[in-house]
Design a protein around this motif. Structure first.
Motif, PDB file in Angstrom:
ATOM      1  N   SER A 198      26.270  55.656  45.379  1.00 40.38           N
ATOM      2  CA  SER A 198      26.314  56.016  46.800  1.00 40.38           C
ATOM      3  C   SER A 198      26.030  54.800  47.678  1.00 40.38           C
ATOM      4  O   SER A 198      26.678  54.598  48.699  1.00 40.38           O
TER       5      SER A 198
ATOM      6  N   VAL B  56      29.060  52.542  47.763  1.00 43.84           N
ATOM      7  CA  VAL B  56      30.120  53.092  48.611  1.00 43.84           C
ATOM      8  C   VAL B  56      29.765  52.899  50.082  1.00 43.84           C
ATOM      9  O   VAL B  56      30.625  52.572  50.896  1.00 43.84           O
ATOM     10  N   ARG B  57      28.503  53.092  50.422  1.00 39.94           N
ATOM     11  CA  ARG B  57      28.090  52.861  51.815  1.00 39.94           C
ATOM     12  C   ARG B  57      28.268  51.408  52.218  1.00 39.94           C
ATOM     13  O   ARG B  57      28.640  51.115  53.351  1.00 39.94           O
TER      14      ARG B  57
ATOM     15  N   ALA C 207      31.854  50.851  52.868  1.00 37.59           N
ATOM     16  CA  ALA C 207      32.248  51.515  54.112  1.00 37.59           C
ATOM     17  C   ALA C 207      32.005  50.642  55.341  1.00 37.59           C
ATOM     18  O   ALA C 207      32.508  50.935  56.421  1.00 37.59           O
TER      19      ALA C 207
ATOM     20  N   ILE D 266      36.694  55.715  53.204  1.00 42.50           N
ATOM     21  CA  ILE D 266      35.472  55.895  52.411  1.00 42.50           C
ATOM     22  C   ILE D 266      34.662  57.089  52.916  1.00 42.50           C
ATOM     23  O   ILE D 266      34.135  57.867  52.124  1.00 42.50           O
ATOM     24  N   GLU D 267      34.556  57.240  54.224  1.00 38.84           N
ATOM     25  CA  GLU D 267      33.763  58.339  54.780  1.00 38.84           C
ATOM     26  C   GLU D 267      34.289  59.703  54.332  1.00 38.84           C
ATOM     27  O   GLU D 267      33.514  60.631  54.133  1.00 38.84           O
TER      28      GLU D 267
ATOM     29  N   ARG E 244      35.485  60.368  51.474  1.00 42.21           N
ATOM     30  CA  ARG E 244      35.206  60.546  50.055  1.00 42.21           C
ATOM     31  C   ARG E 244      33.736  60.364  49.689  1.00 42.21           C
ATOM     32  O   ARG E 244      33.368  60.517  48.531  1.00 42.21           O
ATOM     33  N   TYR E 245      32.901  60.048  50.653  1.00 42.64           N
ATOM     34  CA  TYR E 245      31.497  59.757  50.359  1.00 42.64           C
ATOM     35  C   TYR E 245      30.770  60.954  49.746  1.00 42.64           C
ATOM     36  O   TYR E 245      30.021  60.797  48.789  1.00 42.64           O
TER      37      TYR E 245
ATOM     38  N   GLN F  95      28.844  61.099  46.110  1.00 42.25           N
ATOM     39  CA  GLN F  95      27.451  61.519  46.018  1.00 42.25           C
ATOM     40  C   GLN F  95      27.310  62.718  45.078  1.00 42.25           C
ATOM     41  O   GLN F  95      26.380  62.780  44.268  1.00 42.25           O
TER      42      GLN F  95
END
Length: 118
Positions: free
Chosen positions: A37, A40-41, A44, A53-54, A56-57, A61
C-alpha cells in the motif's frame, strides 16, 4: 587461485545486503507493515499515474490484507502453497535449461539436464 580482496569484499557486502533485505522482509510480514500500500501511494505521487492508481488503491490494500490474513491465520496452507510455487519455479527453470541445450544442439538426458540446472 584465490579471489582478489576486492571481489571477496563485494561478495561479502552483497551477501550481507541480501540477508538484511530478507530479514527486513520477514520482519515486515510478521509485523504486518503495509509495504504494498505504501509503495502504491508513493507511485500515486506521479501526476500522470495519480488517477489510475487511486482507482486501484483499495484493491491493492484489500489484496495486501488478504495476504497477511492468509499467512497469519492459516500458516500450514501458506507454506504448502509457498512450497508448490517454489516447485513450479524449479520445473520452469529445468524446462528452460533443456530448451536452451536443445536449441544449442546438445543431446542430453533427463538426469543430466537436472544436474546442470541444479
Amino acid at each position: 587461485m584465490g579471489l582478489s580482496r576486492a571481489l571477496r569484499l563485494y561478495a561479502s557486502l552483497f551477501a550481507f545486503a541480501l540477508t538484511a533485505f530478507l530479514m527486513l522482509t520477514l520482519f515486515a510480514v510478521r509485523k504486518r507493515w503495509p509495504v504494498l500500500s505504501w509503495s502504491v501511494r508513493c507511485i500515486a505521487r506521479i501526476p500522470s499515474l495519480k488517477s489510475w492508481i487511486e482507482k486501484r488503491y483499495l484493491m491493492v490494500q484489500s489484496v495486501e490484507n488478504a495476504l497477511f490474513d492468509f499467512h497469519h491465520k492459516t500458516p500450514q496452507a501458506f507454506w504448502g502453497k509457498f512450497f508448490l510455487l517454489i516447485l513450479a519455479a524449479q520445473c520452469m527453470l529445468f524446462r528452460r535449461c533443456v530448451l536452451i541445450l536443445w536449441l544449442m544442439g546438445v543431446k542430453i538426458g533427463f538426469f543430466s539436464a537436472l544436474v546442470i540446472e541444479a
